[in-house]
Design a protein around this motif. Structure first.
Motif, mmCIF file in Angstrom:
data_model
loop_
_atom_site.group_PDB
_atom_site.id
_atom_site.type_symbol
_atom_site.label_atom_id
_atom_site.label_comp_id
_atom_site.label_asym_id
_atom_site.label_seq_id
_atom_site.Cartn_x
_atom_site.Cartn_y
_atom_site.Cartn_z
ATOM 1 N N ARG A 34 -9.282 -1.016 1.334
ATOM 2 C CA ARG A 34 -10.342 -0.183 0.742
ATOM 3 C C ARG A 34 -9.752 1.103 0.216
ATOM 4 O O ARG A 34 -8.668 1.512 0.609
ATOM 5 C CB ARG A 34 -11.391 0.136 1.798
ATOM 6 C CG ARG A 34 -12.087 -1.108 2.285
ATOM 7 C CD ARG A 34 -13.168 -0.759 3.240
ATOM 8 N NE ARG A 34 -13.776 -1.950 3.774
ATOM 9 C CZ ARG A 34 -14.901 -1.938 4.449
ATOM 10 N NH1 ARG A 34 -15.531 -0.817 4.658
ATOM 11 N NH2 ARG A 34 -15.392 -3.060 4.912
ATOM 12 N N THR A 35 -10.427 1.707 -0.707
ATOM 13 C CA THR A 35 -9.976 2.989 -1.233
ATOM 14 C C THR A 35 -11.094 3.995 -1.043
ATOM 15 O O THR A 35 -12.237 3.640 -0.825
ATOM 16 C CB THR A 35 -9.641 2.884 -2.730
ATOM 17 O OG1 THR A 35 -10.712 2.217 -3.387
ATOM 18 C CG2 THR A 35 -8.356 2.135 -2.936
ATOM 19 N N ASN B 283 -9.106 -2.405 6.862
ATOM 20 C CA ASN B 283 -9.912 -1.414 6.145
ATOM 21 C C ASN B 283 -9.037 -0.450 5.370
ATOM 22 O O ASN B 283 -9.287 -0.152 4.205
ATOM 23 C CB ASN B 283 -10.763 -0.610 7.131
ATOM 24 C CG ASN B 283 -12.035 -1.329 7.474
ATOM 25 O OD1 ASN B 283 -12.443 -2.242 6.765
ATOM 26 N ND2 ASN B 283 -12.658 -0.927 8.550
ATOM 27 N N LEU B 284 -8.016 0.077 6.033
ATOM 28 C CA LEU B 284 -7.208 1.105 5.394
ATOM 29 C C LEU B 284 -6.366 0.529 4.259
ATOM 30 O O LEU B 284 -6.030 1.242 3.315
ATOM 31 C CB LEU B 284 -6.313 1.775 6.431
ATOM 32 C CG LEU B 284 -7.083 2.619 7.448
ATOM 33 C CD1 LEU B 284 -6.208 2.941 8.638
ATOM 34 C CD2 LEU B 284 -7.562 3.907 6.800
ATOM 35 N N LEU B 285 -6.032 -0.730 4.344
ATOM 36 C CA LEU B 285 -5.166 -1.307 3.321
ATOM 37 C C LEU B 285 -5.928 -1.840 2.121
ATOM 38 O O LEU B 285 -5.412 -1.843 1.007
ATOM 39 C CB LEU B 285 -4.340 -2.455 3.937
ATOM 40 C CG LEU B 285 -3.269 -2.029 4.924
ATOM 41 C CD1 LEU B 285 -2.726 -3.234 5.670
ATOM 42 C CD2 LEU B 285 -2.135 -1.329 4.212
ATOM 43 N N LYS C 168 -14.378 2.596 0.890
ATOM 44 C CA LYS C 168 -15.174 1.437 0.506
ATOM 45 C C LYS C 168 -14.288 0.377 -0.119
ATOM 46 O O LYS C 168 -13.446 0.716 -0.965
ATOM 47 C CB LYS C 168 -16.213 1.872 -0.536
ATOM 48 C CG LYS C 168 -17.521 2.280 0.043
ATOM 49 C CD LYS C 168 -18.625 1.907 -0.941
ATOM 50 C CE LYS C 168 -19.992 2.231 -0.472
ATOM 51 N NZ LYS C 168 -20.432 3.515 -0.195
ATOM 52 N N LYS D 53 0.807 -1.223 0.000
ATOM 53 C CA LYS D 53 0.000 0.000 0.000
ATOM 54 C C LYS D 53 0.833 1.263 0.000
ATOM 55 O O LYS D 53 0.505 2.255 -0.640
ATOM 56 C CB LYS D 53 -0.908 -0.017 1.231
ATOM 57 C CG LYS D 53 -1.875 1.115 1.332
ATOM 58 C CD LYS D 53 -3.077 0.883 0.455
ATOM 59 C CE LYS D 53 -4.068 2.038 0.594
ATOM 60 N NZ LYS D 53 -5.311 1.778 -0.126
#
Lengths: 435, 467
Positions: free
Chosen positions: B438-439, B434-436, A435, A307
């Motif tokens: 989802r965008t 979630n942070l990794l 989302k 990421k």
């Protein structure tokens, strides 16, 4: 810029010297939040005393420091206070120089991206200016030196300060671009506390970025550089471990240091999650959960690398935080290290959602730790659950702090590329969701 | 003067329970009774039983100021007071002690009756001979023996063989009388009044074992009464080497083990080896070990320390410490209390954990080693261990065991703790997941369900823009 830094250093040294001479020094040195079985000063002295008696320090279960620490303090035991003060100062100076260089890199990259029109047109207020970035390195040094956690760690003479110093030098070497020094310092840090192994990924990403090598799995230069860096790192590690062998002519230190870190036999309470969990664990599942908890520390590295491959320094910050929260014997000295980086992300302040409540949680928990410890251990009117509850709350606070910063960082990146004032198709103001 | 105490001799062996001479708490003891029984097998296969009953009494009988008799027999007390006797020795013996086959006799007495007294004087007639006659008559009545046959025909005044056994202020041997009646027979009639001289008679203590029908079946029987003055002993004899141990400090985090070793020999120093075994969950810090004697640091000449390994072996600390004469040595070492796994606590965890006694081994200088088993208190027993000046006696002493509390986790909480800690880890995992994965997206407008429409109605009433 040197003069304010010198002032800050002087203030920090004065505070520490004053505390050393006061009666608080003994009180702080005994606090379990500051001194863990891995880095307590009492245990270093005990190890050296055992060596004087002719007994190997690793024959018992008291001493879990590396042989290089024995080497270091065998000669410097008289000047221990001075050593720890100098260590703190060196850490702060290393962080100062590293962040100064990093700011230059950020600014250059920002300029490049603006010229390449990668940014949306209305994000002028999000762009960092040299004016606001000018005082960040000083703030970082200040945050580290005058953080009460760091001061307590130094007054207690916890070897966590030495670990922090090595990691700070590693960060400095990485940001300056020297792969060799970076590998050496990372090897030293891993040698001392094992978990900095996970910092290999962000360092590699940063160095690749600096060399303008694209991070593609098919790229030959990528693999070449990676193998170079990995072999530098592994060779330094092997050399350091062999040097340690020659101190006491035995490999006893490996189970005593690394076996101890990984298998968590000592359940002395600390600010982490391991101790009470394994005190109350059914014996049958003990090994399983030890493995789960240890994997938990190393497991975020690859997803974060994927990421955050464009932002290796933020990756390093998040990784440092994860190590401090989930390592087997955390202390407030570890927390102080990643907190020193918070001024670097001060431009994310507007996107933080819960910063007020999280800082309150962290401050209140810091005050409640000694209170509930006293009630459990000395007054006998509370039991271990009270202290455990504060441990849980403190860790939740830290976790939510880091994820808040992560959220703010990702949100700012989105705004930079998509524009600050988002509108929906029908022209009304839009909300951003994950989302 | 300080020499008015009196002794009565008999022998008896006692265990450590309360004996007949026990004083009530708080009352000063003016008199004390000690019983001792020595059973020794003789080389020829016989068994010698020697009973000794000794009463020590701090009283000035000569002055006649005593009217209350407790442990000391009244008959003899009044006799001594009336006739001013300082020392009295009476022995009634049946049979002959075969020294060649049986060894040294425990009680030296000739066959028949033997009576000798010292410093006899008579209040009334100022004649020693008159007093002597009166004494032998009175004793004859007390013991039912024909001691009244003692007269000038069988009495002598020895000048050298018989000296006072107790304290004496210059001996005028004219005040000594010695007589023997070899024909005197000892039987049950003599034993009964002899037993009656004891405070509990033959109803309590070792005298219960004195059964006439068994005693007089023996090859040799001797019963004696000895009265003599001794020094007033104001304090109990102190053993040369004794130690005590206790836990110092407060709270459940740290503590210290303190051992005090007393060397009460007046002029001899000797070394002692201290062995401490401490369980692994009390983590000892050997750099905090301090040994202080008479205010100064005392460095041990030999230390062997083996640190503990968690759940595998305990601490072992062995030291050779030199104890100077007449000193107290304090040894302290600090420890940290470990938190154990919940399954490692005993069923009553708040009772505490025991630390075994530490062991002191020493070669104590032997003259004073005898003080522990005092010649005064147990003459028969100490006669088995003839001591010579200069040799040392091996002594092994054990200190008190210690009871130490450890911090305990809450034993009712294993499931709760696992759930809560895993929740915290899951919070981190969830946030990062979630942070990794989802965008960010611009939110699509949606009409919303019933709840949203209801909320919009309420907002319209409030005057707030709808959701």
């Amino acid at each position: 810029m040197a003069a304010p830094l010198v002032l800050v250093v002087l203030a920090a040294v004065t505070v520490r010297a004053a505390l050393y001479r006061s009666s608080l020094a003994v009180f702080i040195a005994e606090r379990v939040e500051v001194a863990s079985p891995l880095n307590a000063w009492k245990r270093v002295v005990e190890g050296l005393a055992l060596l004087d008696l002719g007994v190997s320090p690793y024959s018992g279960a008291i001493f879990h420091e590396t042989p290089l620490i024995i080497y270091l303090f065998h000669f410097l035991i008289e000047y221990a206070e001075l050593v720890f003060m100098i260590t703190d100062v060196l850490t702060a100076v290393a962080l100062y120089l590293a962040i100064q260089d990093f700011n230059k890199v950020v600014f250059k990259k920002q300029k490049l991206l603006i010229e390449l029109d990668k940014y949306a047109p209305d994000v002028a207020e999000l762009i960092q200016t040299p004016m606001e970035m000018h005082y960040i390195p000083l703030k970082v040094a200040l945050f580290y030196l005058l953080n009460p956690y760091t001061v307590m760690s130094c007054v207690a003479k916890s070897t966590c300060a030495i670990n922090n110093s090595v990691i700070a030098f590693f960060i400095l070497a990485t940001i300056k671009g020297s792969a060799f020094l970076s590998a050496v310092f990372l090897a030293l840090a891993t040698y001392q506390s094992l978990y900095p192994l996970t910092l290999f990924a962000p360092a590699l990403l940063y160095l690749l970025q600096r060399q303008f090598i694209p991070i593609k799995l098919k790229s030959k230069s990528f693999w070449l550089y990676t193998t170079q860096y990995a072999s530098l790192y592994l060779c330094s590690l092997v050399v350091i471990i062999c040097l340690s062998f020659f101190l006491l002519n035995s490999w006893d230190f490996i189970p005593s240091v690394y076996g101890f870190i990984l298998s968590v036999p000592d359940l002395t309470p600390n600010i982490g999650l391991f101790w009470y969990f394994f005190a109350e664990m059914f014996e049958h599942f003990s090994l399983f959960f030890v493995c789960v908890f240890q994997i938990n520390v190393f497991f975020y590295t690859i997803p974060l690398a994927i990421k955050l491959k464009e932002h290796p320094v933020f990756f390093m910050f998040v990784q440092l935080a994860i190590i401090s929260i989930f390592k087997s014997y955390p202390t407030v000295g570890d927390v102080a290290l990643y907190m020193a980086f918070l001024p670097v992300w001060s431009h994310l302040y507007r996107f933080l959602r819960n910063i007020f409540i999280l800082s309150c949680v962290l401050i209140f928990c810091s005050f409640l730790f000694p209170v509930l410890w006293h009630l459990w251990i000395y007054a006998g009117s509370a039991n271990s659950n009270f202290y455990y509850a504060i441990t849980l709350t403190f860790n939740i606070g830290q976790i939510l702090l880091i994820s808040d910063y992560f959220y703010a960082f990702l949100r700012r990146e989105y705004y930079l590329t998509h524009g600050l004032h988002l509108t929906r198709q029908d022209g009304t103001e839009a909300m951003l969701v994950l989302k | 003067g300080g020499m008015a105490a009196v002794l009565l001799l008999l022998l008896l062996l006692a265990a450590a329970g309360p004996g007949p001479g026990r004083a009530e708490a708080g009352r000063e003891r003016r008199d004390a009774l000690r019983e001792e029984l020595l059973l020794s097998p003789l080389p020829t296969g016989d068994v010698a039983a020697t009973f000794q009953f000794r009463t020590r009494w701090d009283a000035d009988l000569q002055r006649g100021a005593v009217s209350h008799y407790r442990l000391f027999p009244k008959a003899l007390g009044r006799l001594v007071a009336a006739l001013g006797v300082r020392e009295l020795h009476l022995a009634l013996t049946q049979g002959f002690w075969r020294t060649r086959y049986w060894g040294q006799p425990p009680l030296q007495a000739p066959a028949g009756a033997e009576l000798w007294v010292c410093n006899l004087w008579c209040l009334f007639s100022h004649s020693v001979d008159k007093a002597w006659k009166e004494l032998s008559n009175i004793l004859s009545g007390i013991f039912c023996a024909s001691l009244n046959f003692i007269d000038s025909t069988n009495t002598v005044i020895p000048t050298a063989s018989f000296k006072p056994l107790g304290l004496a202020n210059g001996t005028d041997h004219h005040l000594l009388r010695y007589a023997v009646l070899p024909r005197e027979v000892v039987c049950t009639e003599n034993l009964t009044p002899w037993k009656k001289l004891l405070p509990c008679g033959s109803k309590a203590g070792l005298a219960v074992l004195l059964k006439a029908e068994r005693l007089f079946h023996s090859s040799y029987h001797s019963q004696a009464v000895h009265i003599r003055p001794i020094c007033r002993v104001t304090e109990m004899p102190i053993p040369t080497l004794h130690a005590q141990r206790y836990v110092g400090g407060y709270g459940l985090q740290t503590g210290q083990i303190c051992t005090l070793i007393y060397n009460s020999h007046p002029y001899r120093a000797f070394p002692v080896i201290l062995l401490e075994t401490v369980p692994w969950y009390l983590r000892l810090y050997v750099h905090t070990l301090t040994i202080i004697t008479k205010g100064k640091e005392n460095k041990p000449s030999y230390i062997h320390y083996q640190p503990a390994q968690d759940r595998r072996r305990p601490h072992l600390l062995e030291m050779l410490i030199q104890l100077p004469a007449n000193s107290v040595t304090k040894i302290t070492i600090q420890f940290e209390r470990a938190l154990l796994k919940w399954t490692e606590y005993p069923p009553d965890p708040n009772h505490g954990f025991y630390v075994g006694s530490s062991v002191l081994s020493a070669l104590v200088p032997s003259v004073t080693a005898m003080k522990d088993v005092d010649v005064e208190q147990s003459p028969l027993f100490t006669s088995l261990f003839p001591s010579s000046d200069g040799s040392s006696y091996f002594v092994r002493l054990y200190t008190e065991p210690l009871l130490v509390n450890l911090p305990t986790p809450d034993f009712s909480m294993p499931y709760n703790v696992i759930c809560l800690t895993c929740t915290v880890v899951a919070v981190c995992y969830g946030s990062f997941y979630n942070l990794l994965t989802r965008t960010f997206h611009v939110e699509e407008p949606s009409r919303g369900g019933l709840a949203k429409r209801l909320a919009n109605v309420i907002r319209k009433f409030r005057g707030v823009p709808p959701l």
